[in-house]
Design a protein around this motif. Structure first.
Motif, PDB file in Angstrom:
ATOM      1  N   MET A   1       0.842  -1.188   0.000  1.00 52.69           N
ATOM      2  CA  MET A   1       0.000   0.000   0.000  1.00 52.69           C
ATOM      3  C   MET A   1       0.875   1.235   0.000  1.00 52.69           C
ATOM      4  SD  MET A   1      -2.723   1.190   2.855  1.00 52.69           S
ATOM      5  CE  MET A   1      -2.103   2.607   3.691  1.00 52.69           C
ATOM      6  N   ALA A   2       0.487   2.223  -0.711  1.00 55.03           N
ATOM      7  CA  ALA A   2       1.184   3.493  -0.714  1.00 55.03           C
ATOM      8  C   ALA A   2       0.956   4.177   0.620  1.00 55.03           C
ATOM      9  CB  ALA A   2       0.659   4.363  -1.841  1.00 55.03           C
ATOM     10  N   ASP A   3       2.017   4.741   1.144  1.00 55.89           N
ATOM     11  CA  ASP A   3       1.914   5.466   2.404  1.00 55.89           C
ATOM     12  C   ASP A   3       1.434   6.880   2.088  1.00 55.89           C
ATOM     13  OD1 ASP A   3       2.135   6.115   5.078  1.00 55.89           O
ATOM     14  OD2 ASP A   3       4.272   6.542   4.948  1.00 55.89           O
ATOM     15  N   ILE A   4       0.228   7.212   2.522  1.00 56.48           N
ATOM     16  CA  ILE A   4      -0.343   8.518   2.227  1.00 56.48           C
ATOM     17  C   ILE A   4      -0.097   9.434   3.418  1.00 56.48           C
ATOM     18  CG2 ILE A   4      -2.455   9.782   1.713  1.00 56.48           C
ATOM     19  CD1 ILE A   4      -3.474   7.231   0.357  1.00 56.48           C
ATOM     20  N   LYS A   5       0.477  10.593   3.144  1.00 50.88           N
ATOM     21  CA  LYS A   5       0.840  11.537   4.188  1.00 50.88           C
ATOM     22  C   LYS A   5      -0.028  12.789   4.096  1.00 50.88           C
ATOM     23  CE  LYS A   5       5.681  10.052   3.890  1.00 50.88           C
ATOM     24  NZ  LYS A   5       5.519   8.993   4.820  1.00 50.88           N
ATOM     25  N   SER A  54      -3.460   9.732 -19.152  1.00 52.06           N
ATOM     26  CA  SER A  54      -2.569   9.049 -20.104  1.00 52.06           C
ATOM     27  C   SER A  54      -1.289   9.854 -20.335  1.00 52.06           C
ATOM     28  CB  SER A  54      -3.284   8.773 -21.423  1.00 52.06           C
ATOM     29  OG  SER A  54      -3.659   9.977 -22.055  1.00 52.06           O
ATOM     30  N   GLU A  55      -1.388  11.192 -20.292  1.00 52.98           N
ATOM     31  CA  GLU A  55      -0.187  12.025 -20.427  1.00 52.98           C
ATOM     32  C   GLU A  55       0.699  11.892 -19.196  1.00 52.98           C
ATOM     33  OE1 GLU A  55      -1.510  15.787 -23.152  1.00 52.98           O
ATOM     34  OE2 GLU A  55      -2.439  15.644 -21.161  1.00 52.98           O
ATOM     35  N   VAL A  56       0.079  11.807 -18.020  1.00 48.99           N
ATOM     36  CA  VAL A  56       0.830  11.603 -16.782  1.00 48.99           C
ATOM     37  C   VAL A  56       1.524  10.244 -16.848  1.00 48.99           C
ATOM     38  CG1 VAL A  56       0.658  11.344 -14.275  1.00 48.99           C
ATOM     39  CG2 VAL A  56      -0.703  13.085 -15.446  1.00 48.99           C
ATOM     40  N   ASP A  57       0.818   9.230 -17.317  1.00 44.73           N
ATOM     41  CA  ASP A  57       1.375   7.885 -17.484  1.00 44.73           C
ATOM     42  C   ASP A  57       2.618   7.934 -18.367  1.00 44.73           C
ATOM     43  OD1 ASP A  57       1.860   5.172 -17.896  1.00 44.73           O
ATOM     44  OD2 ASP A  57      -0.135   4.722 -18.641  1.00 44.73           O
ATOM     45  N   GLN A  63      10.640   8.078 -16.996  1.00 48.06           N
ATOM     46  CA  GLN A  63      11.644   8.453 -15.997  1.00 48.06           C
ATOM     47  C   GLN A  63      12.679   7.354 -15.808  1.00 48.06           C
ATOM     48  OE1 GLN A  63      11.724  11.604 -14.892  1.00 48.06           O
ATOM     49  NE2 GLN A  63       9.947  11.830 -16.239  1.00 48.06           N
ATOM     50  N   LYS A  64      13.872   7.783 -15.422  1.00 48.93           N
ATOM     51  CA  LYS A  64      14.975   6.853 -15.207  1.00 48.93           C
ATOM     52  C   LYS A  64      15.053   6.453 -13.737  1.00 48.93           C
ATOM     53  CE  LYS A  64      17.860   8.739 -18.878  1.00 48.93           C
ATOM     54  NZ  LYS A  64      17.357   8.557 -20.003  1.00 48.93           N
ATOM     55  N   ILE A  65      15.810   5.401 -13.477  1.00 49.61           N
ATOM     56  CA  ILE A  65      16.028   4.960 -12.094  1.00 49.61           C
ATOM     57  C   ILE A  65      16.678   6.111 -11.326  1.00 49.61           C
ATOM     58  CG2 ILE A  65      17.387   3.387 -10.660  1.00 49.61           C
ATOM     59  CD1 ILE A  65      16.975   1.279 -12.830  1.00 49.61           C
ATOM     60  N   ILE A  81      -3.353   8.393  -9.367  1.00 47.98           N
ATOM     61  CA  ILE A  81      -1.896   8.555  -9.461  1.00 47.98           C
ATOM     62  C   ILE A  81      -1.186   7.420  -8.722  1.00 47.98           C
ATOM     63  CG2 ILE A  81       0.067  10.067  -8.904  1.00 47.98           C
ATOM     64  CD1 ILE A  81      -1.772  11.053 -11.212  1.00 47.98           C
ATOM     65  N   ILE A  82      -1.698   7.031  -7.561  1.00 48.92           N
ATOM     66  CA  ILE A  82      -1.102   5.916  -6.817  1.00 48.92           C
ATOM     67  C   ILE A  82      -1.151   4.637  -7.653  1.00 48.92           C
ATOM     68  CG2 ILE A  82      -1.411   4.390  -4.824  1.00 48.92           C
ATOM     69  CD1 ILE A  82      -2.316   6.909  -3.252  1.00 48.92           C
ATOM     70  N   GLY A  83      -2.294   4.365  -8.262  1.00 47.57           N
ATOM     71  CA  GLY A  83      -2.426   3.182  -9.112  1.00 47.57           C
ATOM     72  C   GLY A  83      -1.474   3.218 -10.293  1.00 47.57           C
ATOM     73  N   LEU A  84      -1.367   4.371 -10.900  1.00 57.29           N
ATOM     74  CA  LEU A  84      -0.477   4.556 -12.044  1.00 57.29           C
ATOM     75  C   LEU A  84       0.981   4.351 -11.633  1.00 57.29           C
ATOM     76  CD1 LEU A  84      -0.332   5.413 -15.017  1.00 57.29           C
ATOM     77  CD2 LEU A  84      -0.252   7.767 -14.229  1.00 57.29           C
ATOM     78  N   ALA A  85       1.390   4.977 -10.529  1.00 54.54           N
ATOM     79  CA  ALA A  85       2.766   4.857 -10.049  1.00 54.54           C
ATOM     80  C   ALA A  85       3.088   3.407  -9.698  1.00 54.54           C
ATOM     81  CB  ALA A  85       2.985   5.770  -8.845  1.00 54.54           C
ATOM     82  N   SER A  86       2.145   2.733  -9.085  1.00 55.95           N
ATOM     83  CA  SER A  86       2.341   1.322  -8.732  1.00 55.95           C
ATOM     84  C   SER A  86       2.511   0.480  -9.990  1.00 55.95           C
ATOM     85  CB  SER A  86       1.153   0.844  -7.914  1.00 55.95           C
ATOM     86  OG  SER A  86       1.269  -0.521  -7.639  1.00 55.95           O
ATOM     87  N   LYS A  87       1.662   0.721 -10.978  1.00 52.68           N
ATOM     88  CA  LYS A  87       1.736  -0.013 -12.250  1.00 52.68           C
ATOM     89  C   LYS A  87       3.089   0.195 -12.928  1.00 52.68           C
ATOM     90  CE  LYS A  87       0.283   1.550 -16.158  1.00 52.68           C
ATOM     91  NZ  LYS A  87      -0.346   2.100 -17.315  1.00 52.68           N
ATOM     92  N   LEU A  88       3.624   1.404 -12.810  1.00 51.07           N
ATOM     93  CA  LEU A  88       4.897   1.731 -13.457  1.00 51.07           C
ATOM     94  C   LEU A  88       6.112   1.303 -12.636  1.00 51.07           C
ATOM     95  CD1 LEU A  88       3.960   5.248 -14.841  1.00 51.07           C
ATOM     96  CD2 LEU A  88       4.313   3.148 -16.160  1.00 51.07           C
ATOM     97  N   GLY A  89       5.873   0.788 -11.422  1.00 50.86           N
ATOM     98  CA  GLY A  89       6.979   0.252 -10.626  1.00 50.86           C
ATOM     99  C   GLY A  89       7.570   1.186  -9.594  1.00 50.86           C
TER     100      GLY A  89
END
Length: 157
Positions: A1-5, A54-57, A63-65, A81-89
């Motif tokens: 789970m993403a830690d939401i602050k 889709s543009e955010v995706d 992005q690089k490591i 955004i959390i789902g997208l970031a998770s999907k992208l690793g």
């Protein structure tokens, strides 16, 4: 789970930073932007009000490591955004998610498997009535990333 602050915390030593947010999100990320500019660190901004998901995706996917993501937005947009970031690793060590506005928790009923929304004002030790089956649920801190919800145990039938 993403830690939401509730507010961002600067993470030094990254190669590149991305600030992603809506109007209120960028106000919350202002302190991070000031640090990045003062230290002359590499960063870019993604304005959610001017880009579709889709543009955010596409931007996040290129992005690089070593890139660190800060995302600040209201509930549903932040969830996307959390789902997208998770999907992208993006891992928890490479990202921070800041909720804007009142937080609502999703509660998964153990009896009827319906997911209800409750306001943050209900304590984690509190109770709620399932809006589907009417059973009294005890709210737990057990989170299911698959259901994107906390577990609600039936306390009376």
């Amino acid at each position: 789970m993403a830690d939401i602050k509730n507010k961002p915390i600067f993470q030094p030593g990254k190669k590149h930073y991305i600030l992603c947010g809506d109007d209120l999100g960028f106000k919350r990320l202002h302190s991070i932007k000031e640090i990045l500019m003062k230290e002359l660190l590499s960063f870019e901004e993604i304005h959610l009000y001017s880009k579709c998901i889709s543009e955010v995706d596409e931007v996040l996917g290129k992005q690089k490591i070593g890139t660190y993501l800060y995302a600040a937005a209201e509930g549903e947009k932040l969830r996307e955004i959390i789902g997208l970031a998770s999907k992208l690793g993006y891992s928890a060590q490479e990202s921070q998610f800041i909720r804007i506005g009142e937080e609502q928790k999703r509660i998964f009923c153990s009896k009827c498997h319906f997911t209800s929304m409750v306001n943050r004002s209900i304590s984690p030790d509190g109770y709620m009535i399932c809006t589907s089956c009417g059973f009294k649920l005890e709210l737990s801190d057990h989170y299911s990333p698959i259901k994107d919800a906390f577990f609600g145990y039936v306390v009376e039938s």
